[in-house]
Design a protein around this motif. Structure first.
Motif, mmCIF file in Angstrom:
data_model
loop_
_atom_site.group_PDB
_atom_site.id
_atom_site.type_symbol
_atom_site.label_atom_id
_atom_site.label_comp_id
_atom_site.label_asym_id
_atom_site.label_seq_id
_atom_site.Cartn_x
_atom_site.Cartn_y
_atom_site.Cartn_z
ATOM 1 N N ASN A 24 34.570 0.675 25.224
ATOM 2 C CA ASN A 24 33.294 -1.110 26.145
ATOM 3 C C ASN A 24 32.841 -0.365 27.137
ATOM 4 O O ASN A 24 32.384 1.225 27.481
ATOM 5 N N ASP A 25 33.703 -0.926 28.094
ATOM 6 C CA ASP A 25 32.925 -0.342 29.566
ATOM 7 C C ASP A 25 33.459 0.830 30.238
ATOM 8 O O ASP A 25 32.680 1.584 30.729
ATOM 9 N N VAL A 26 34.673 2.140 29.530
ATOM 10 C CA VAL A 26 34.329 3.471 30.033
ATOM 11 C C VAL A 26 33.619 4.373 29.540
ATOM 12 O O VAL A 26 33.507 5.051 30.031
ATOM 13 N N VAL A 27 32.503 3.207 28.282
ATOM 14 C CA VAL A 27 31.342 4.227 28.035
ATOM 15 C C VAL A 27 30.403 3.970 28.256
ATOM 16 O O VAL A 27 28.559 4.159 27.600
ATOM 17 N N ASN A 28 30.113 2.605 29.455
ATOM 18 C CA ASN A 28 29.145 1.553 29.629
ATOM 19 C C ASN A 28 27.622 2.814 30.410
ATOM 20 O O ASN A 28 28.362 2.746 31.830
ATOM 21 N N PRO A 29 26.252 3.334 30.465
ATOM 22 C CA PRO A 29 25.891 3.565 30.481
ATOM 23 C C PRO A 29 25.570 2.973 32.549
ATOM 24 O O PRO A 29 24.792 3.127 33.360
ATOM 25 N N ALA A 30 25.408 1.589 32.034
ATOM 26 C CA ALA A 30 25.128 0.628 33.253
ATOM 27 C C ALA A 30 25.921 0.646 34.515
ATOM 28 O O ALA A 30 25.185 0.721 35.984
ATOM 29 N N ASP A 43 30.120 10.278 29.648
ATOM 30 C CA ASP A 43 28.929 10.335 29.368
ATOM 31 C C ASP A 43 28.481 10.110 27.658
ATOM 32 O O ASP A 43 27.885 11.344 27.306
ATOM 33 N N ALA A 44 29.230 9.731 26.754
ATOM 34 C CA ALA A 44 29.437 9.656 25.080
ATOM 35 C C ALA A 44 27.066 9.409 24.630
ATOM 36 O O ALA A 44 27.035 9.419 23.852
ATOM 37 N N ASP A 45 26.657 8.210 25.889
ATOM 38 C CA ASP A 45 25.425 8.079 25.435
ATOM 39 C C ASP A 45 24.426 9.838 25.607
ATOM 40 O O ASP A 45 23.663 9.604 25.602
ATOM 41 N N LYS A 46 24.946 10.481 26.342
ATOM 42 C CA LYS A 46 23.924 11.746 26.344
ATOM 43 C C LYS A 46 24.468 12.586 25.244
ATOM 44 O O LYS A 46 23.717 14.209 24.968
ATOM 45 N N ALA A 47 25.025 12.062 24.037
ATOM 46 C CA ALA A 47 25.104 13.658 23.340
ATOM 47 C C ALA A 47 24.356 13.002 22.122
ATOM 48 O O ALA A 47 23.309 11.582 21.872
ATOM 49 N N LYS A 48 24.043 14.147 21.584
ATOM 50 C CA LYS A 48 22.219 13.786 20.615
ATOM 51 C C LYS A 48 22.841 12.085 19.092
ATOM 52 O O LYS A 48 21.230 11.817 19.303
#
Length: 481
Positions: free
Chosen positions: A402-408, A424-429
């Motif tokens: 959870n927190d370790v992939v939160n872009p906030a 930076d999981a949110d940067k994946a397609k």
């Protein structure tokens, strides 16, 4: 001659034990050699324990009548303690390892404090030895009571941080009273003045205050800080053991304690950096005190999807990066995860694992989790090595993190995790998140990643969901055949 020989053997055994501990610790630095490192360190401890019985050959004449009884008590303690450790260590699941580490760490601190108590009650007059003994007693007692509270938090017995107005003042007052009581003991011993209370009572008051401070210090700490707490108390225990080794003039205890203390300190530094916290902030200013943050409004909506659809999408991807979290450990889904990974690899998909330094409830827990499932070490990457690859990855699969992939942490200055290095999981397609529900992480905030356009939620127990994913991919092969 009969008194010189045992002392020579003890010194040589202590040096051998210290070498084995250092060599074992060195081998623990790599996942490949860690199992043998643990074995070498264990052999070192056995050597040190056996050598300690040789002290019986050179005891003072007045102690010899009690020799047989004391040796019997020592053997009984080793048998009971070893049996309990073997039973709990062999039966405890991986998810209970943080709790076990906290308890064993507290036991080490308690052992150091017990040694200090015996030295103080037996009488110590040398100023340096007295100060070192008192310091070891203080640190060991704090580690004991603090580690027990940490165990309670990790085991769910203490559900939430316990805070009250003026808590820092109360903590500071407890610490000052502890130091004053220890200073008064030193003054009485060195000056020969008459104490206001009997010395055993003064010593009991000193230890009681130290134990209370350890409790007060740990109670207000939230779950998000538990990895740092474990490493701090690990350093405390090592330092206490090293100090008491000096009091006893035992080289094995001194070397082992200093090594453990230094390793715990380095781990604390790494954990603090990974959480964007300074050591001074953790230890002296706001340790366990959480400021109230107003989370910025999150735009978007949660988009649930089925396990089979997510699995098929990954089956036809070129690269998949998996981010494991505590939810994977809690579901005991690591074996199913690796089974799913092997299916993807057989289809030509490049799969890698991304590990955050504070993922899980204990440093290194995710590495151990994957190693237990047989995941090859060359597939496991740490944050700084894997982060640049998320932008080119087709899929990021987040399991119970959870927190370790939160872009906030990168975008919201009002967030309590602002500035914390994240994966930076949110940067994946495309991102798929396996999660039991819509709960918050340790930081107590909603994860902005879950609401992004490129993210879909796969709700359910991780092991169950991964089983469904395996069936979906295998179903494709049967259809093709």
């Amino acid at each position: 001659m009969i008194s010189v020989l045992p002392e020579l053997v003890i010194v040589l055994a202590d040096l051998a034990a210290a070498f084995l501990l250092l060599f074992g610790l060195k081998r623990m630095s790599s996942p490949v050699t860690a199992p043998s490192g643990i074995a070498y360190a264990g052999i070192g401890m056995v050597v040190a324990v056996i050598a300690s019985f040789l002290y019986a050959l050179s005891v003072a004449p007045e102690a010899k009548p009690h020799l047989l009884m004391n040796a019997g008590l020592a053997v009984a303690a080793l048998a009971v303690g070893g049996g309990l450790a073997w039973r709990s260590g062999s039966k405890a699941p991986l998810t209970a390892m943080p709790q076990m580490v906290a308890l064993l760490n507290g036991a080490g601190g308690g052992a150091a404090a017990a040694i200090a108590a015996m030295v103080l009650l037996g009488g110590v007059s040398a100023p340096a030895a007295l100060v070192v003994t008192l310091a070891g007693a203080l640190i060991g007692s704090i580690s004991l009571s603090g580690s027990i509270i940490a165990w309670g938090k990790l085991d769910g017995l203490i559900k939430r941080p316990m805070r009250f107005p003026g808590q820092q003042i109360a903590n500071g007052l407890a610490f000052i009273l502890t130091l004053l009581s220890g200073g008064y003991i030193a003054f009485i011993v060195l000056s020969g003045a008459a104490p206001i209370l009997a010395m055993p009572t003064l010593i009991a008051v000193f230890f009681g205050l130290a134990l209370i401070f350890g409790v007060l210090m740990t109670l207000p700490i939230g779950g998000a800080d538990m990895p740092v707490v474990i490493s701090v108390y690990n350093a405390f225990t090592g330092l206490a053991v090293g100090l008491e080794g000096y009091s006893l003039q035992n080289p094995a205890l001194m070397i082992a304690g200093m090594v453990v203390g230094a390793a715990g300190l380095m781990l604390t530094l790494l954990m603090a950096k990974a959480m964007n916290r300074s050591i001074s902030n953790i230890l002296f200013t706001n340790f366990g005190v959480t400021k109230t943050h107003k989370q910025s409004k999150i735009e978007g909506e949660l988009k649930p999807t089925g396990a089979g659809d997510a699995a098929i999408f990954m089956r036809y991807a070129a690269e998949v990066i998996i981010v494991p979290g505590y939810g994977l450990a809690a579901a005991r889904g690591q074996q199913k995860l690796y089974e799913f990974v092997k299916l993807l690899q057989a289809a030509g998909v490049v799969v890698k694992f991304a590990i955050h330094p504070v993922a899980g409830r204990m440093p290194g827990q995710m590495d151990v989790l994957l190693a237990e499932a047989g995941v090859p070490y060359d597939l496991i990457f740490q944050l700084e090595d894997i982060n640049p690859e998320f932008e080119t990855a087709d899929v990021a699969l987040v399991i119970g993190a959870n927190d370790v992939v939160n872009p906030a942490a990168r975008t919201d200055k009002s967030s309590p995790i602002w500035g914390m290095p994240i994966l930076d999981a949110d940067k994946a397609k495309q991102v798929y998140v396996i999660k039991r529900g819509e709960g918050k992480g340790y930081a107590g905030i909603v994860n902005a990643l879950f609401y992004k356009d490129n993210c879909n939620m796969v709700y359910g127990d991780a092991q169950v969901v991964l089983t469904q994913m395996i069936e979906a991919v295998r179903g494709l092969s049967k259809t093709a055949a």
